[in-house]
Design a protein around this motif. Structure first.
Motif, PDB file in Angstrom:
ATOM      1  N   TRP A  90       0.871  -1.175   0.000  1.00 19.94           N
ATOM      2  CA  TRP A  90       0.000   0.000   0.000  1.00 19.94           C
ATOM      3  C   TRP A  90       0.895   1.208   0.000  1.00 19.94           C
ATOM      4  N   ASP A 112      -2.636  -0.629  -5.178  1.00 17.11           N
ATOM      5  CA  ASP A 112      -3.546  -0.323  -4.074  1.00 17.11           C
ATOM      6  C   ASP A 112      -4.211   1.035  -4.348  1.00 17.11           C
ATOM      7  N   ILE A 149      -7.056  -2.747  -6.983  1.00 13.75           N
ATOM      8  CA  ILE A 149      -8.032  -2.780  -5.888  1.00 13.75           C
ATOM      9  C   ILE A 149      -9.304  -2.036  -6.298  1.00 13.75           C
ATOM     10  N   TRP A 174     -12.144   5.811   2.289  1.00 12.80           N
ATOM     11  CA  TRP A 174     -10.988   6.522   1.734  1.00 12.80           C
ATOM     12  C   TRP A 174     -11.339   7.746   0.899  1.00 12.80           C
ATOM     13  N   TRP A 232      -9.058  -6.896  -6.874  1.00 12.75           N
ATOM     14  CA  TRP A 232      -8.887  -7.081  -5.446  1.00 12.75           C
ATOM     15  C   TRP A 232      -9.986  -6.283  -4.745  1.00 12.75           C
ATOM     16  N   ASP A 274     -11.626  -4.967  -1.419  1.00 14.03           N
ATOM     17  CA  ASP A 274     -11.268  -4.672  -0.026  1.00 14.03           C
ATOM     18  C   ASP A 274     -12.463  -3.998   0.649  1.00 14.03           C
ATOM     19  N   ARG A 306     -11.646  -9.631   0.823  1.00 10.64           N
ATOM     20  CA  ARG A 306     -11.299  -9.661   2.235  1.00 10.64           C
ATOM     21  C   ARG A 306     -12.442 -10.265   3.044  1.00 10.64           C
ATOM     22  N   TRP A 322      -7.789 -13.197   1.153  1.00  4.11           N
ATOM     23  CA  TRP A 322      -6.631 -13.111   2.052  1.00  4.11           C
ATOM     24  C   TRP A 322      -7.153 -12.804   3.443  1.00  4.11           C
ATOM     25  N   ASP A 351      -5.743  -7.581   7.678  1.00  3.11           N
ATOM     26  CA  ASP A 351      -4.630  -6.780   8.206  1.00  3.11           C
ATOM     27  C   ASP A 351      -3.949  -7.430   9.402  1.00  3.11           C
ATOM     28  N   PHE A 373       1.122  -7.182   7.599  1.00  2.49           N
ATOM     29  CA  PHE A 373       0.634  -5.916   7.018  1.00  2.49           C
ATOM     30  C   PHE A 373       1.060  -4.729   7.880  1.00  2.49           C
ATOM     31  N   HIS A 406       2.501  -8.506   1.238  1.00  2.00           N
ATOM     32  CA  HIS A 406       1.791  -7.225   1.270  1.00  2.00           C
ATOM     33  C   HIS A 406       2.130  -6.532   2.573  1.00  2.00           C
TER      34      HIS A 406
HETATM   35  O1  MIG Z   1      -8.176   0.979   5.543  1.00  2.00           O
HETATM   36  O2  MIG Z   1      -6.299  -0.143   0.588  1.00  2.00           O
HETATM   37  O3  MIG Z   1      -6.768  -4.839   4.275  1.00  2.00           O
HETATM   38  O4  MIG Z   1      -4.736  -4.807   2.382  1.00  2.00           O
HETATM   39  O5  MIG Z   1      -3.689  -2.273   1.648  1.00  2.00           O
HETATM   40  C1  MIG Z   1      -7.147   0.294   4.900  1.00  2.00           C
HETATM   41  C2  MIG Z   1      -5.456   0.015   1.686  1.00  2.00           C
HETATM   42  C3  MIG Z   1      -7.627  -0.167   3.552  1.00  2.00           C
HETATM   43  C4  MIG Z   1      -7.078  -2.473   4.020  1.00  2.00           C
HETATM   44  C5  MIG Z   1      -6.603  -3.751   3.400  1.00  2.00           C
HETATM   45  C6  MIG Z   1      -5.169  -3.605   2.976  1.00  2.00           C
HETATM   46  C7  MIG Z   1      -5.047  -2.456   2.004  1.00  2.00           C
HETATM   47  C8  MIG Z   1      -5.567  -1.163   2.647  1.00  2.00           C
HETATM   48  N1  MIG Z   1      -6.957  -1.362   3.079  1.00  2.00           N
END
Ligand code: MIG
Length: 799
Positions: free
Chosen positions: A266, A294, A331, A368, A403, A405, A467, A480, A483, A516, A541
């Motif tokens: 990331w 990512d 992602i 995000w 991917w 998440d 996830r 996977w 974290d 992680f 990762h």
């Molecule tokens: O709030 O996308 O589990 O694998 O790198 C973190 C950033 C968000 C959580 C994931 C992680 C990923 C990260 N994501």
């Protein structure tokens, strides 16, 4: 007027006596005089569904977990009525149902009690005092052990634990932390050498108690929905796992490159950084097949956009990476930024595809991109729309995998870290609240993603990683474990999680290698790689805010160890691919805990560290710093130490010496292990030789090698190659017979046969009943032969 009795808290309620019953083909209905109906459905002789209602009628029968394409059938079904009970008999089990309290007792055909109700089904239903809970309690037998339940970060044997299923973004979780990302309400019980399974197919928040609250009772309950579970009879654990996996579905074969090594962080950006990473792999000759982007590849974290600054020409970049053998995986999160100038947001808004709160407004939450709305993936129309969004990414830009998440779903800065319970969901036409849809939200997102990637990648195969997941998600996606942390404890957890996921039907899983959160030492990273190459999904990762986590971040020694083990994984690709094919074909888990391998050996019931990789390789990671070796348990059979070729008799505990660049690896005697040459990525080189590492055994052993075009769907039309090797070892003889099925022509035409551990000197060799002339075989000094034809029988005579 409200009366006192209406306000009185009733507490647990119980079914009253059965007043009538009725059989409808494979289903038997038992009616009580307080509106409870128990419906027992026989799917197979060893697979029975128990479904209860307390309302006097059943609601629509709908499940996301059950694979509707799978067929079932039984040999025998007899229902008889006795004065105090009913008896249902199949060819595998008897099931007694008490008339006066509807309790259920299951025996196998020898009369051994397998699973008996304690209180059995009971429930709470009271608006003023806590809503709706459906409960089930069973008597736990002496010496009973419990396994399964997906990704739980605790001892492999769940005896004495209480576990909770509520998909949760659990950053930097620790040992025994509950709940985690995945929800697999399936467990295996084992007592008196007999195994059974329970799948509680209820997507509400569920709990399992394995003799934690009460010593002799196991129980499970849900905060809503129906008491609806499937019972699987073994008696072998492998039968339970296979039947469960059949019921909830198996994946399609993934492209072979997905079994290579993946590098992630990331985040890798801009383009020049990505290229720097991929070039370094090639320069150091550490094989690698996939590079991940990512969230920073996007424009302001908007899904389906690219940052113009960091990735000005994604199509060109992806093509250049592909030229060098790298597949690009990106992602995609569920949160869609609230931005009226953003086309994905506009479309979803216009079509009313976002989840709503109970009283009307859209579900809004911070992730995000800032404030977001969230598509309701439980709506088939939304899934169809979502699938369509992948056209540009996959068909035009050439991205090879996606991917998913944050799909628990995760929301920032709110209690509970997810949607409020009142959020509404379509649930494929069975409208419901988030209480019911929460646990399958991630699976439905991954499913929609899978449908999109599959559509636009065709005729290539799709690749998805998720996830969050509920039972059945394995049909669409790999996963996977979320974290984790760069700690020795987490290395222990990763080892257990992967074994547990494997026997919970969700085999295509890996951990973030190295951890992680936080920064691993070189030693920890090396130990993690040494384990990670034996996990179905193999990816480094890290969160990236603690420093570098590439194989070269820890100095020369770790580079060499990483190369050695990743090379071993690439050599073992035909073995890995074959074990995946067996998983796809009959639900055989790729990793097998020792208890799965030999449940009759009581010593295996509490083992956690050793596991069988595929069918014939035993792996035991080093889980402590400064180790010169370790104590471990070798299960039944005779095993060759992979590094020294020493033969050791199993069913005993032993100390194994290892160097820093080794972990204990053993090969079952009689095994024939197929190997490809080392490649920097799948398909890098054309090779004309398959290596077969033969490990002598006095007696017989079968080994398989499945191959096809490594991608695409031609294998469905018979274009595969399945070689079955039968090894027979005698005092001064070794016979290897080969049987081939399928009409795929493998690219190689020769076999390099390494005759390891031969207890005699070779005197004469016959190939397909003819004495060998030297142009057909070359004997090298180290007992290796090159055979340049597709033989059916190799016969070696010794003196
Ligand atoms: O709030 O996308 O589990 O694998 O790198 C973190 C950033 C968000 C959580 C994931 C992680 C990923 C990260 N994501």
């Amino acid at each position: 007027m409200i009366t006192n009795t209406e306000l009185e808290y009733k507490g647990d309620q119980f079914p009253s006596k059965i007043v009538s019953f009725e059989q409808d083909v494979d289903s038997i209905y038992f009616y009580t005089d307080n509106n409870v109906i128990l419906k027992v459905t026989i799917l197979r002789d060893s697979l029975i569904r128990f479904r209860y209602t307390t309302k006097g009628y059943f609601s629509n029968d709908f499940s996301y977990a059950i694979d509707k394409t799978q067929s079932h059938g039984y040999n025998q079904l007899e229902v008889t009525e006795e004065p105090t009970f009913y008896l249902i008999k199949t060819s595998k089990v008897f099931c007694r149902i008490n008339k006066h309290d509807v309790r259920v007792f299951i025996y196998d055909i020898d009369g051994t009690p397998i699973l008996e109700d304690e209180i059995g089904f009971h429930w709470e239903e009271c608006y003023e005092h806590g809503g709706n809970i459906v409960k089930m309690s069973k008597i736990s037998k002496d010496g009973e052990s419990f396994y399964g339940l997906g990704d739980k970060a605790t001892h492999l044997n769940l005896k004495g634990k209480r576990l909770e299923n509520w998909a949760t973004d659990q950053y930097a979780f620790h040992k025994d932390q509950e709940p985690l990302y995945k929800v697999v309400p399936f467990y295996i019980g084992l007592h008196h050498n007999k195994a059974y399974g329970i799948f509680f197919d209820n997507t509400f928040r569920t709990f399992f108690d394995f003799c934690h609250e009460r010593r002799n009772v196991s129980s499970f309950w849900a905060e809503g929905g129906e008491m609806n579970y499937y019972f699987f009879y073994g008696p072998k654990m492998s039968d339970v796992v296979k039947t469960y996996t059949h019921l909830t579905g198996k994946p399609e074969l993934p492209p072979m490159w997905t079994l290579g090594y993946h590098q992630c962080k990331w985040s890798y950006y801009p383009e020049s950084k990505v290229k720097e990473i991929t070039s370094k792999f090639r320069e150091l000759r550490i094989p690698c097949d996939a590079i991940y982007l990512d969230i920073d590849y996007m424009e302001g974290f908007r899904c389906f956009t690219w940052s113009k600054e960091y990735f000005p020409e994604p199509k060109r970049m992806v093509a250049e990476l592909a030229k060098d053998g790298f597949k690009t995986v990106v992602i995609i999160d569920p949160g869609i930024k609230i931005d009226k100038d953003y086309w994905v947001y506009q479309e979803a808004l216009e079509k009313e595809y976002f989840c709503r709160r109970a009283d009307g407004p859209y579900m809004k939450g911070k992730v995000w991109p800032g404030e977001c709305n969230f598509p309701d993936y439980t709506n088939p129309e939304v899934r169809e729309w979502w699938a369509g969004l992948f056209k540009e990414l996959i068909a035009e830009i050439g991205v090879k995998g996606v991917w998913n998440d944050m799909n628990e779903p995760a929301v920032m800065d709110v209690p509970g870290k997810t949607f409020p319970n009142d959020v509404r969901h379509n649930y494929d036409g069975n409208n419901c609240s988030h209480r019911k849809a929460h646990n399958i939200y991630g699976t439905q997102m991954a499913r929609a993603t899978y449908e999109g990637v599959k559509r636009f990648a065709y005729p290539k195969r799709p690749f998805i990683i998720t996830r969050s997941a509920y039972s059945g998600a394995q049909r669409y996606t790999s996963s996977w474990t979320g974290d984790n942390v760069a700690s020795w404890e987490h290395l222990w957890i990763a080892n257990i999680q992967m074994q547990r996921m494997s026997i919970s039907g969700m085999g295509f899983t890996g951990s973030d290698i190295g951890g992680f959160a936080e920064q691993p030492s070189g030693e920890l990273y090396a130990r993690w790689i040494q384990l990670g190459v034996f996990h179905p999904f193999c990816r480094t990762h890290s969160s990236g805010d603690h420093g570098e986590q590439e194989p070269w971040s820890f100095g020369e020694e770790v580079i060499d160890i990483t190369r050695k083990f990743v090379e071993l994984r690439y050599q073992l690709l035909p073995y890995l691919y074959t074990m995946f094919w067996q998983y796809v074909n009959d639900g055989t888990p790729m990793l097998k805990p020792l208890v799965y391998f030999d449940q009759d050996d009581f010593h295996t019931h509490y083992r956690t560290d050793e596991f069988i990789f595929g069918n014939q390789i035993l792996v035991c990671p080093i889980l402590e710093p400064n180790a010169q070796g370790r104590r471990m348990y070798l299960p039944k059979g005779n095993w060759y130490n992979y590094w020294t070729h020493e033969l050791i008799e199993g069913k005993k505990e032993l100390w194994v010496n290892t160097k820093f660049d080794e972990i204990p690896v053993f090969v079952k005697e009689g095994a024939i292990i197929p190997k490809y040459p080392v490649q920097q990525y799948v398909g890098e080189i054309q090779f004309d030789e398959l290596t077969l590492d033969v490990y002598f055994k006095l007696g017989k052993e079968k080994s398989l090698v499945y191959e096809d075009a490594t991608d695409g769907y031609d294998y469905n039309k018979g274009r595969f190659s399945l070689r079955t090797f039968t090894l027979t070892g005698k005092d001064k003889e070794l016979i290897i017979q080969q049987h081939k099925e399928g009409d795929f022509e493998t690219q190689y035409s020769k076999f390099k046969i390494n005759l390891n551990c031969l207890p005699f000197k070779i005197k004469r060799i016959e190939l397909d009943k003819e004495k060998l002339t030297l142009d057909k075989v070359q004997i090298k000094g180290d007992n290796s032969l090159i055979i340049d034809k597709d033989f059916t029988e190799l016969h070696i005579f010794g003196s």
